[in-house]
Every structure is written in C-alpha cells, then in structure tokens.
Design a protein around this motif. Structure first.
Motif, PDB file in Angstrom:
ATOM      1  N   THR A   7       0.855  -1.181   0.000  1.00 33.92           N
ATOM      2  CA  THR A   7       0.000   0.000   0.000  1.00 33.92           C
ATOM      3  C   THR A   7       0.894   1.235   0.000  1.00 33.92           C
ATOM      4  O   THR A   7       1.794   1.350   0.827  1.00 33.92           O
ATOM      5  N   LEU A   8       0.656   2.119  -0.947  1.00 34.84           N
ATOM      6  CA  LEU A   8       1.417   3.370  -1.037  1.00 34.84           C
ATOM      7  C   LEU A   8       0.516   4.536  -0.655  1.00 34.84           C
ATOM      8  O   LEU A   8      -0.674   4.553  -0.994  1.00 34.84           O
ATOM      9  N   PRO A   9       1.083   5.540   0.015  1.00 33.76           N
ATOM     10  CA  PRO A   9       0.327   6.769   0.266  1.00 33.76           C
ATOM     11  C   PRO A   9       0.321   7.626  -1.001  1.00 33.76           C
ATOM     12  O   PRO A   9       1.106   7.387  -1.923  1.00 33.76           O
ATOM     13  N   GLU A  10      -0.544   8.631  -1.038  1.00 37.02           N
ATOM     14  CA  GLU A  10      -0.493   9.576  -2.152  1.00 37.02           C
ATOM     15  C   GLU A  10       0.867  10.260  -2.137  1.00 37.02           C
ATOM     16  O   GLU A  10       1.401  10.581  -1.077  1.00 37.02           O
ATOM     17  N   GLN A  11       1.449  10.433  -3.304  1.00 42.82           N
ATOM     18  CA  GLN A  11       2.748  11.086  -3.402  1.00 42.82           C
ATOM     19  C   GLN A  11       2.841  11.875  -4.696  1.00 42.82           C
ATOM     20  O   GLN A  11       2.312  11.457  -5.724  1.00 42.82           O
ATOM     21  N   ARG A  12       3.512  12.991  -4.617  1.00 39.87           N
ATOM     22  CA  ARG A  12       3.672  13.885  -5.767  1.00 39.87           C
ATOM     23  C   ARG A  12       5.107  13.778  -6.264  1.00 39.87           C
ATOM     24  O   ARG A  12       6.047  14.000  -5.515  1.00 39.87           O
ATOM     25  N   ILE A  13       5.252  13.448  -7.547  1.00 42.63           N
ATOM     26  CA  ILE A  13       6.552  13.347  -8.184  1.00 42.63           C
ATOM     27  C   ILE A  13       6.689  14.541  -9.122  1.00 42.63           C
ATOM     28  O   ILE A  13       5.811  14.791  -9.952  1.00 42.63           O
ATOM     29  N   ALA A  14       7.778  15.279  -8.997  1.00 43.96           N
ATOM     30  CA  ALA A  14       8.019  16.449  -9.849  1.00 43.96           C
ATOM     31  C   ALA A  14       9.355  16.292 -10.542  1.00 43.96           C
ATOM     32  O   ALA A  14      10.316  15.792  -9.958  1.00 43.96           O
ATOM     33  N   VAL A  74      11.650  13.527  -8.564  1.00 43.53           N
ATOM     34  CA  VAL A  74      11.792  13.242  -7.143  1.00 43.53           C
ATOM     35  C   VAL A  74      10.439  13.481  -6.470  1.00 43.53           C
ATOM     36  O   VAL A  74       9.572  14.162  -7.016  1.00 43.53           O
ATOM     37  N   LYS A  75      10.293  12.924  -5.271  1.00 45.16           N
ATOM     38  CA  LYS A  75       9.074  13.132  -4.498  1.00 45.16           C
ATOM     39  C   LYS A  75       9.153  14.502  -3.836  1.00 45.16           C
ATOM     40  O   LYS A  75      10.164  14.846  -3.218  1.00 45.16           O
ATOM     41  N   VAL A  76       8.081  15.306  -3.974  1.00 39.26           N
ATOM     42  CA  VAL A  76       8.045  16.664  -3.437  1.00 39.26           C
ATOM     43  C   VAL A  76       6.719  16.934  -2.736  1.00 39.26           C
ATOM     44  O   VAL A  76       5.744  16.204  -2.922  1.00 39.26           O
ATOM     45  N   ILE A  77       6.700  18.003  -1.988  1.00 38.16           N
ATOM     46  CA  ILE A  77       5.448  18.481  -1.398  1.00 38.16           C
ATOM     47  C   ILE A  77       4.852  19.558  -2.302  1.00 38.16           C
ATOM     48  O   ILE A  77       3.662  19.575  -2.571  1.00 38.16           O
ATOM     49  N   LYS A  78       5.704  20.453  -2.792  1.00 37.89           N
ATOM     50  CA  LYS A  78       5.265  21.580  -3.619  1.00 37.89           C
ATOM     51  C   LYS A  78       5.976  21.515  -4.968  1.00 37.89           C
ATOM     52  O   LYS A  78       7.173  21.242  -5.033  1.00 37.89           O
ATOM     53  N   LEU A  79       5.241  21.807  -6.035  1.00 36.71           N
ATOM     54  CA  LEU A  79       5.807  21.790  -7.383  1.00 36.71           C
ATOM     55  C   LEU A  79       6.756  22.973  -7.568  1.00 36.71           C
ATOM     56  O   LEU A  79       6.350  24.126  -7.455  1.00 36.71           O
ATOM     57  N   PRO A  80       8.037  22.688  -7.877  1.00 40.23           N
ATOM     58  CA  PRO A  80       8.971  23.780  -8.142  1.00 40.23           C
ATOM     59  C   PRO A  80       8.698  24.385  -9.527  1.00 40.23           C
ATOM     60  O   PRO A  80       8.252  23.694 -10.447  1.00 40.23           O
ATOM     61  N   ALA A  81       8.962  25.656  -9.669  1.00 45.36           N
ATOM     62  CA  ALA A  81       8.747  26.360 -10.936  1.00 45.36           C
ATOM     63  C   ALA A  81       9.564  25.712 -12.049  1.00 45.36           C
ATOM     64  O   ALA A  81      10.706  25.312 -11.847  1.00 45.36           O
ATOM     65  N   GLY A  82       8.936  25.589 -13.216  1.00 46.14           N
ATOM     66  CA  GLY A  82       9.628  25.068 -14.387  1.00 46.14           C
ATOM     67  C   GLY A  82       9.617  23.556 -14.526  1.00 46.14           C
ATOM     68  O   GLY A  82      10.232  23.018 -15.443  1.00 46.14           O
ATOM     69  N   TYR A  83       8.932  22.850 -13.628  1.00 44.97           N
ATOM     70  CA  TYR A  83       8.897  21.393 -13.679  1.00 44.97           C
ATOM     71  C   TYR A  83       7.469  20.894 -13.824  1.00 44.97           C
ATOM     72  O   TYR A  83       6.508  21.626 -13.586  1.00 44.97           O
ATOM     73  N   THR A  84       7.331  19.645 -14.215  1.00 40.99           N
ATOM     74  CA  THR A  84       6.045  18.978 -14.362  1.00 40.99           C
ATOM     75  C   THR A  84       5.845  18.065 -13.169  1.00 40.99           C
ATOM     76  O   THR A  84       6.817  17.593 -12.580  1.00 40.99           O
ATOM     77  N   ASP A  85       4.590  17.773 -12.817  1.00 37.79           N
ATOM     78  CA  ASP A  85       4.349  16.837 -11.726  1.00 37.79           C
ATOM     79  C   ASP A  85       3.300  15.803 -12.090  1.00 37.79           C
ATOM     80  O   ASP A  85       2.551  15.961 -13.056  1.00 37.79           O
ATOM     81  N   PHE A  86       3.292  14.749 -11.304  1.00 39.03           N
ATOM     82  CA  PHE A  86       2.308  13.679 -11.425  1.00 39.03           C
ATOM     83  C   PHE A  86       2.014  13.210 -10.007  1.00 39.03           C
ATOM     84  O   PHE A  86       2.933  12.969  -9.229  1.00 39.03           O
ATOM     85  N   THR A  87       0.724  13.095  -9.675  1.00 38.17           N
ATOM     86  CA  THR A  87       0.344  12.612  -8.352  1.00 38.17           C
ATOM     87  C   THR A  87       0.005  11.132  -8.436  1.00 38.17           C
ATOM     88  O   THR A  87      -0.893  10.730  -9.185  1.00 38.17           O
ATOM     89  N   VAL A  88       0.747  10.343  -7.687  1.00 43.14           N
ATOM     90  CA  VAL A  88       0.508   8.901  -7.588  1.00 43.14           C
ATOM     91  C   VAL A  88      -0.551   8.716  -6.510  1.00 43.14           C
ATOM     92  O   VAL A  88      -0.355   9.141  -5.359  1.00 43.14           O
ATOM     93  N   ALA A  89      -1.676   8.126  -6.874  1.00 46.87           N
ATOM     94  CA  ALA A  89      -2.790   7.957  -5.939  1.00 46.87           C
ATOM     95  C   ALA A  89      -2.448   6.954  -4.842  1.00 46.87           C
ATOM     96  O   ALA A  89      -1.704   5.997  -5.065  1.00 46.87           O
ATOM     97  N   ALA A  90      -3.012   7.189  -3.668  1.00 50.54           N
ATOM     98  CA  ALA A  90      -2.883   6.228  -2.579  1.00 50.54           C
ATOM     99  C   ALA A  90      -3.628   4.956  -2.969  1.00 50.54           C
ATOM    100  O   ALA A  90      -4.649   5.006  -3.651  1.00 50.54           O
ATOM    101  N   GLY A  91      -3.093   3.814  -2.574  1.00 49.31           N
ATOM    102  CA  GLY A  91      -3.788   2.564  -2.855  1.00 49.31           C
ATOM    103  C   GLY A  91      -2.864   1.373  -2.882  1.00 49.31           C
ATOM    104  O   GLY A  91      -1.702   1.447  -2.463  1.00 49.31           O
ATOM    105  N   GLN A  92      -3.390   0.273  -3.392  1.00 47.65           N
ATOM    106  CA  GLN A  92      -2.629  -0.967  -3.481  1.00 47.65           C
ATOM    107  C   GLN A  92      -1.852  -1.025  -4.784  1.00 47.65           C
ATOM    108  O   GLN A  92      -2.381  -0.660  -5.845  1.00 47.65           O
TER     109      GLN A  92
END
Length: 154
Positions: A7-14, A74-92
C-alpha cells in the motif's frame, strides 16, 4: 517472476517530462528506452535533490491526452517552478523488483511484469500509469530496480 502487494500513500513526483515514441517493434522499443535514459541523465544533472522529501529518484510512465509520457523526478510536497508533476494515488500496488540493467532491459522487464499481473488469479491492473524507483540509473551504486503498478482485486 513474482510480485508483492504493498500500500502506497499519495505522493507527488516532480521533474522533467516528455512524450514518448510509441514502439511498434523491438527496434522502436530501444528508441523509447533511449529517450527515458536521456531524461534520467537530465534528472541526474538537475538540482532537485535539495527539494526532495526522500532520497529516491523516480520515473513515472503515464498516459495523458492519448500520449504515453515519461516523467523523471523526485518526491516533493510543492511543485517547483519550471517542472512537471504527477500525483501517484494512494492505494494498493503490485511491486516487481529486479537487478538494474540497461534501460532497454528494464523496459522489457516492465512489459513482462504487466504480463505476469495479467495472469494473476487475484489482482488486475487498476490504472494507466506505473511508478519506477530509478536510483540505479542516477547514483550508479544501487543494483535494484523496482516498479509499482496500481492494482485492484479480481
């Protein structure tokens, strides 16, 4: 080939993102792998480790607007300027692990992992993305490559 369920928590990759070529043959798969390798090299040179919430580097294969995309970040809390992000949903997630090899071999491993999951009596794919832990391509010391695929019970 075996996998474990975690089980993974929600995480933001930027990080850095690109649209991938869609491989129609083995030769074209090598081209797709080269694009991913190029983006991992760019990630290694980007100064994102300072804003990361952990010590890992990630790759995300995802579909957006009908295109296959790859994000190296990398995993981040806030999206840094000039980068793209993707949120990995919490779940199995089904976790597959192998020793790191060439990017082309890793992409073949990913395909085999989807095949293994398709044959599972208990689980099925539950999303149009996967999460890679790509430390081996960044630090050159880590031997293990892991991929996480969202799953649901059958």
């Amino acid at each position: 080939m075996t996998f474990s369920i975690t089980t993974l928590p929600e995480q933001r990759i930027a990080g850095l993102s690109t649209v991938l070529p869609t491989p129609k043959s083995y030769a074209e798969m090598a081209e797709m792998s080269k694009v991913k390798t190029d983006y991992l090299e760019k990630l290694a040179q980007a100064d994102l480790a300072a804003i990361a919430t952990d010590q890992h580097f990630y790759g995300v294969n995802y579909n957006a607007n009908g295109d296959q995309n790859y994000l190296a970040g990398v995993k981040v809390i806030k999206l840094p300027a000039g980068y793209t992000d993707f949120t990995v949903a919490a779940g199995q997630y089904a976790k597959f692990t192998t020793k790191a090899a060439s990017r082309n071999a890793i992409d073949q491993f990913i395909g085999q992992s989807y095949g293994e999951l398709a044959q599972s009596a208990d689980y099925q794919v539950a999303g149009n993305f996967n999460l890679e832990v790509v430390d081996s391509f960044i630090d050159g010391k880590t031997a293990e490559f892991s991929i996480y695929m969202p799953v649901t019970g059958k």
